[in-house]
Each structure stands twice: as C-alpha cells, then as structure tokens.
Write a protein that holds these residues in place. Sequence first.
Motif, PDB file in Angstrom:
ATOM      1  N   ASP A  14      -5.046   3.593  -4.128  1.00  0.00           N
ATOM      2  CA  ASP A  14      -4.404   2.435  -4.750  1.00  0.00           C
ATOM      3  C   ASP A  14      -5.426   1.597  -5.516  1.00  0.00           C
ATOM      4  O   ASP A  14      -6.495   1.275  -4.986  1.00  0.00           O
TER       5      ASP A  14
ATOM      6  N   LEU B 243      -2.535  13.627  -0.214  1.00  0.00           N
ATOM      7  CA  LEU B 243      -2.908  12.313   0.320  1.00  0.00           C
ATOM      8  C   LEU B 243      -1.757  11.323   0.180  1.00  0.00           C
ATOM      9  O   LEU B 243      -1.490  10.524   1.084  1.00  0.00           O
ATOM     10  N   LEU B 244      -1.071  11.378  -0.960  1.00  0.00           N
ATOM     11  CA  LEU B 244       0.072  10.497  -1.173  1.00  0.00           C
ATOM     12  C   LEU B 244       1.162  10.760  -0.140  1.00  0.00           C
ATOM     13  O   LEU B 244       1.759   9.824   0.402  1.00  0.00           O
TER      14      LEU B 244
ATOM     15  N   GLU C  37      -0.136   9.724   3.774  1.00  0.00           N
ATOM     16  CA  GLU C  37      -0.194   8.289   4.050  1.00  0.00           C
ATOM     17  C   GLU C  37       1.137   7.616   3.738  1.00  0.00           C
ATOM     18  O   GLU C  37       1.520   6.654   4.394  1.00  0.00           O
ATOM     19  N   GLY C  38       1.846   8.127   2.750  1.00  0.00           N
ATOM     20  CA  GLY C  38       3.163   7.585   2.461  1.00  0.00           C
ATOM     21  C   GLY C  38       4.091   7.720   3.662  1.00  0.00           C
ATOM     22  O   GLY C  38       4.807   6.780   4.026  1.00  0.00           O
TER      23      GLY C  38
ATOM     24  N   THR D 238       0.818  -1.213   0.000  1.00  0.00           N
ATOM     25  CA  THR D 238       0.000   0.000   0.000  1.00  0.00           C
ATOM     26  C   THR D 238       0.849   1.259   0.000  1.00  0.00           C
ATOM     27  O   THR D 238       1.845   1.353   0.710  1.00  0.00           O
TER      28      THR D 238
ATOM     29  N   THR E  63      -1.257   4.587  -0.723  1.00  0.00           N
ATOM     30  CA  THR E  63      -2.395   5.345  -0.191  1.00  0.00           C
ATOM     31  C   THR E  63      -3.645   4.515  -0.431  1.00  0.00           C
ATOM     32  O   THR E  63      -4.079   4.370  -1.576  1.00  0.00           O
ATOM     33  N   ASP E  64      -4.207   3.996   0.633  1.00  0.00           N
ATOM     34  CA  ASP E  64      -5.270   3.005   0.497  1.00  0.00           C
ATOM     35  C   ASP E  64      -6.457   3.528  -0.313  1.00  0.00           C
ATOM     36  O   ASP E  64      -7.055   2.802  -1.096  1.00  0.00           O
TER      37      ASP E  64
END
Length: 257
Positions: free
Chosen positions: A19, A116-117, A120-121, A13, A15-16
């Motif tokens: 992805d 967002l990337l 969450e990354g 994963t 970014t859920d």
Amino acid sequence: TTAGLVDKTGVMTLTDALDTVGPLAGRVADAALALAVMADAGRLLGGSLVPLVEGAVPSPRGRRIGVVGDLGVDLHPGTRRVYEAVLGRLEEAGAHLVKVDLGRSLAEFAAPCGRLLAVEGYLRYARFVEEEPNRLGAPVRRRMLAGKTLPAPALLETLFAREEAKREIAAVFETVDAIISPTTAAPAATLAEHDEDASPAVFTRFANFLDLAAVSLPGGLTDEGLPVGIQINVPGFHEPRALAIAAAIEAAAGGPI
C-alpha cells in the motif's frame, strides 16, 4: 510513491507491504507540489522537488531510458502508437533509449503480486469474504478467497522471489536512469469488454511489487479519443527523477494532455 515515503495513517489497508499513497494532479508541477507537502522529504533521493514545483523542465538530454524488450502482454494498437510516439519525442529531446533485457518479461516480474494481495486481503477482511449472503463483487471475492488456502511454502517462496527480483532490477538500474512502459496495455475498456478476473495493472504492479517509484502521465490519445498512460519507473525514493522525466515528456507534447 515508494512504500514508506508518505504516511498511511487513516488509509484502509489492503496489503501493508504494497500500500502506498501519492498525489493525483493535472500537471507534473502540481504533482511535485503535492508530493512535497505529503512526503517525508528526508527520504527522497536523486534530486530536489523545488525546481519542478516552480515549473522548471529539466532536459532529458543524456538520460538513459530503459525500454523493455519483452513486456509479456500484447499492447493495444492505439497504446503502441502513442507509446512509440513518446519514445520518439524523448529521443529527439536528447535522451538515450536503451533496450533492456530483464531475463523474463515485465509481466512475469509482476505476477506474484496477486498472492500477497490475496493472502493479506483475506486475513484482514475474511468476515466480508465469508458472509452469506455476500455483499462483495464475485471477482473480488474470488481473489480474496484464493488467499485462504495458499500454502505457507508458496507464500514464503513468493517473498523470497520478491527479494531476488528486487536485486535483479537494482542491477538493471545501474545501467539506466529509468525504465519506461505504458501504464496499461490497453486504453479504458467498457465494463462489458473487461475480464474482471484479470487485472489490467501488470505494469503498475511491476513498480509496486519491486518497491520502485513510478509516475504515470498521459502520453496521447487513441483514434477513439481515449487517453494512453505512460509510466516512468525509477529506483525507490527517486521520485524527483521520475517527475523530472515526466516533465520533459509533458513539455515535449506541448503541455498537459
């Protein structure tokens, strides 16, 4: 593919929410066959994959294809030439090209995707981002580090803006069957020519960020012989529609390029 259409078990994963898993194939019919095997077929809307798997080429006659007036980035001359040629072939085949005004550029819709990337990354891979000596490429590390300090209000603003943008695009799809664009603004660049701090994925992020479905296929070659991708964007879970239009483009070009 639309997020949630294909199971992501075993996928590493990033970014859920963004992805997705999809097929890569040499022909539209093969992509349809692979998707038929991979996908949760009960969630597919807007047509069947079976005719495409069997090699049928649905006519685009009567299809309303949205052409975005403001892409937000300059197209490479070779990309623009191929893109306009594909639009011409679609029109000759009976599709209706409809200029669509999104109220802002396509690039502006895609821009918040990076937040967002980054967030969450960093959340998932902080141990790699923070280690010294660091094994990540510097541009990748910088992008993930940006997620470490993003204020919570800015993240919430991005999430709220994403939902509003989805509603805006859903209204556009009430007037057109698909939105067409190049896949990237320029053909493949050498590493020396490419700014690794700037993503070339503007148009693909547009589809991904707004939970659309999209297919990219070769539309033609630049004078230097480099392939130019054409992207067909449709509402989420309408992959059969995107593949049908892609099959028509492929056929109009005389087969896979």
